[in-house]
Scaffold this motif. Sequence first.
Motif, PDB file in Angstrom:
ATOM      1  N   VAL A   1       2.712   5.347 -10.118  1.00 34.85           N
ATOM      2  CA  VAL A   1       3.939   6.072 -10.480  1.00 34.85           C
ATOM      3  C   VAL A   1       4.414   5.700 -11.887  1.00 34.85           C
ATOM      4  O   VAL A   1       4.766   6.577 -12.679  1.00 34.85           O
ATOM      5  N   PHE A   2       4.383   4.404 -12.215  1.00 34.78           N
ATOM      6  CA  PHE A   2       4.788   3.960 -13.560  1.00 34.78           C
ATOM      7  C   PHE A   2       3.714   3.042 -14.142  1.00 34.78           C
ATOM      8  O   PHE A   2       3.967   1.856 -14.399  1.00 34.78           O
ATOM      9  N   PRO A   3       2.498   3.571 -14.366  1.00 35.89           N
ATOM     10  CA  PRO A   3       1.420   2.691 -14.846  1.00 35.89           C
ATOM     11  C   PRO A   3       1.727   2.092 -16.220  1.00 35.89           C
ATOM     12  O   PRO A   3       1.171   1.064 -16.578  1.00 35.89           O
ATOM     13  N   ASP A   4       2.629   2.734 -16.979  1.00 36.57           N
ATOM     14  CA  ASP A   4       2.947   2.219 -18.323  1.00 36.57           C
ATOM     15  C   ASP A   4       4.102   1.222 -18.313  1.00 36.57           C
ATOM     16  O   ASP A   4       4.576   0.818 -19.370  1.00 36.57           O
ATOM     17  N   ALA A   5       4.577   0.829 -17.129  1.00 36.99           N
ATOM     18  CA  ALA A   5       5.696  -0.132 -17.054  1.00 36.99           C
ATOM     19  C   ALA A   5       5.312  -1.408 -17.792  1.00 36.99           C
ATOM     20  O   ALA A   5       4.181  -1.881 -17.672  1.00 36.99           O
ATOM     21  N   GLU A   6       6.272  -1.961 -18.544  1.00 41.28           N
ATOM     22  CA  GLU A   6       5.933  -3.166 -19.309  1.00 41.28           C
ATOM     23  C   GLU A   6       5.987  -4.434 -18.477  1.00 41.28           C
ATOM     24  O   GLU A   6       5.369  -5.429 -18.824  1.00 41.28           O
ATOM     25  N   ASN A   7       6.715  -4.382 -17.346  1.00 43.20           N
ATOM     26  CA  ASN A   7       6.797  -5.567 -16.496  1.00 43.20           C
ATOM     27  C   ASN A   7       6.451  -5.197 -15.065  1.00 43.20           C
ATOM     28  O   ASN A   7       7.084  -4.315 -14.475  1.00 43.20           O
ATOM     29  N   LYS A   8       5.430  -5.883 -14.518  1.00 38.06           N
ATOM     30  CA  LYS A   8       4.978  -5.577 -13.157  1.00 38.06           C
ATOM     31  C   LYS A   8       4.880  -6.853 -12.338  1.00 38.06           C
ATOM     32  O   LYS A   8       4.389  -7.869 -12.823  1.00 38.06           O
ATOM     33  N   VAL A   9       5.333  -6.738 -11.089  1.00 37.39           N
ATOM     34  CA  VAL A   9       5.279  -7.880 -10.180  1.00 37.39           C
ATOM     35  C   VAL A   9       4.589  -7.427  -8.897  1.00 37.39           C
ATOM     36  O   VAL A   9       4.778  -6.286  -8.455  1.00 37.39           O
ATOM     37  N   PHE A  10       3.766  -8.297  -8.321  1.00 34.51           N
ATOM     38  CA  PHE A  10       3.233  -8.059  -6.984  1.00 34.51           C
ATOM     39  C   PHE A  10       3.793  -9.165  -6.101  1.00 34.51           C
ATOM     40  O   PHE A  10       3.476 -10.339  -6.279  1.00 34.51           O
ATOM     41  N   LEU A  11       4.700  -8.776  -5.204  1.00 33.47           N
ATOM     42  CA  LEU A  11       5.414  -9.755  -4.378  1.00 33.47           C
ATOM     43  C   LEU A  11       4.907  -9.696  -2.945  1.00 33.47           C
ATOM     44  O   LEU A  11       4.981  -8.649  -2.299  1.00 33.47           O
ATOM     45  N   THR A  12       4.386 -10.810  -2.462  1.00 38.21           N
ATOM     46  CA  THR A  12       3.857 -10.812  -1.106  1.00 38.21           C
ATOM     47  C   THR A  12       4.316 -12.056  -0.347  1.00 38.21           C
ATOM     48  O   THR A  12       5.026 -12.904  -0.902  1.00 38.21           O
ATOM     49  N   ALA A  13       3.960 -12.142   0.923  1.00 38.39           N
ATOM     50  CA  ALA A  13       4.217 -13.321   1.766  1.00 38.39           C
ATOM     51  C   ALA A  13       3.283 -13.179   2.955  1.00 38.39           C
ATOM     52  O   ALA A  13       2.799 -12.075   3.240  1.00 38.39           O
ATOM     53  N   SER A  14       3.041 -14.272   3.658  1.00 40.92           N
ATOM     54  CA  SER A  14       2.127 -14.199   4.801  1.00 40.92           C
ATOM     55  C   SER A  14       2.706 -13.251   5.858  1.00 40.92           C
ATOM     56  O   SER A  14       3.929 -13.085   5.952  1.00 40.92           O
TER      57      SER A  14
END
Length: 218
Positions: A134-147
């Motif tokens: 959706v926003f591949p050009d975003a300057e800041n990206k986070v992948f937030l996960t947990a078990s």
Amino acid sequence: MHIPVLTIDGPSGAGKGTVSRIVAKKLGWNYLDSGSIYRSLAIALQKTSVDLANVSEIVKVAQVMALEFECGDELIVKLNGEDITSRLGLESTGHIASRIAALPDVRRVLLQKQQDFRQAPGLVADGRDMGTVVFPDAENKVFLTASAAKRAERRYKQLIEKEIDANLIQITREIEERDRRDMERKAAPLAMAVDALYIDSSEMTIDAVVEDVLNLIR
Ligand code: DC
């Protein structure tokens, strides 16, 4: 004018919603809860009793549904003028949302609705494919996960606090099933963008995650 975007992707229950809302508030940016768009479509389909195997009918409903978002302390969502907020979080809504989210035609229709949220002074976008599709050009990206166990435990506590009957084993099973469906689908599967910061929140407080995300922006 260039409008900055921060994307926060990850599986359900990782804390994306809470973290995104706090970060958006601190930055004074807009907030997109993209899951609520899929969830709203799920509710629209329940109301029209469309068969979930009928892709062209689902696409038609997606095209005509009118959504309004009011982002105060709590997100209020209206579907064709009706407040559907209380139904958004139901497990049954999430289950249908996850099924229809696997349909490429549905994702195509909902793409523009999501990109429309990119408005000044900036946007925090939370979902599964914010940084990848959706926003591949975003300057800041986070992948937030947990078990999965931690996410199930959090979900269980939330439900008990709301005095809703809950079963931890069943919730764990449902979370694992949803993860599998979201990751294994062909259309925009849940995946980490190559340029995203990976955060595992299993043993972290919300404040600590927010701090890490804000540090990325700074
Ligand atoms: O984040 P959530 O649990 O509200 O999302 C509900 C469902 O919508 C989820 O199972 C997968 C789908 N979804 C998606 O495919 N892409 C997104 N960007 C957000 C949600």
